[in-house]
Write a protein that holds these residues in place. Sequence first.
Motif, PDB file in Angstrom:
ATOM      1  N   ARG A 192      46.830  32.087  36.840  1.00 16.16           N
ATOM      2  CA  ARG A 192      45.517  32.430  36.651  1.00 16.16           C
ATOM      3  C   ARG A 192      44.411  31.349  36.788  1.00 16.16           C
ATOM      4  O   ARG A 192      43.292  31.586  36.301  1.00 16.16           O
ATOM      5  CB  ARG A 192      45.386  33.139  35.279  1.00 16.16           C
ATOM      6  CG  ARG A 192      46.182  34.203  35.237  1.00 16.16           C
ATOM      7  CD  ARG A 192      45.888  34.968  33.809  1.00 16.16           C
ATOM      8  NE  ARG A 192      46.679  36.496  33.820  1.00 16.16           N
ATOM      9  CZ  ARG A 192      47.725  36.639  33.209  1.00 16.16           C
ATOM     10  NH1 ARG A 192      48.125  35.742  32.198  1.00 16.16           N
ATOM     11  NH2 ARG A 192      48.406  37.767  33.256  1.00 16.16           N
ATOM     12  N   GLY A 193      44.569  30.622  37.505  1.00 12.50           N
ATOM     13  CA  GLY A 193      43.677  29.361  37.717  1.00 12.50           C
ATOM     14  C   GLY A 193      43.866  28.495  39.063  1.00 12.50           C
ATOM     15  O   GLY A 193      44.796  28.688  39.572  1.00 12.50           O
ATOM     16  N   GLU A 218      49.505  27.447  38.831  1.00 14.50           N
ATOM     17  CA  GLU A 218      48.969  28.175  37.864  1.00 14.50           C
ATOM     18  C   GLU A 218      48.542  29.558  38.199  1.00 14.50           C
ATOM     19  O   GLU A 218      47.920  29.790  39.220  1.00 14.50           O
ATOM     20  CB  GLU A 218      47.764  27.550  37.136  1.00 14.50           C
ATOM     21  CG  GLU A 218      47.251  28.176  35.865  1.00 14.50           C
ATOM     22  CD  GLU A 218      46.071  27.611  35.281  1.00 14.50           C
ATOM     23  OE1 GLU A 218      45.631  28.040  34.176  1.00 14.50           O
ATOM     24  OE2 GLU A 218      45.492  26.758  35.883  1.00 14.50           O
TER      25      GLU A 218
END
Length: 63
Positions: free
Chosen positions: A18-19, A16
């Motif tokens: 942004r995570g 992912e």
Amino acid sequence: MDHPETVTHQGILDIEGRGPAWESCPHSCSELLGGLLTGETRSFYFDEFPLPDHTFDPNSDIL
């Protein structure tokens, strides 16, 4: 879930952007794409596949 650094098989690791989430896939890129398009492979990140209908749009009109 193990950390991405501990994955020992060859394949694809979808991370992912942004995570912290990630998903491991033991296939090559082309096997993953083919499986997604046919519905043989399911993915958290590509959950919209397989599409109900898909077509080929040639680029001959822009070449």
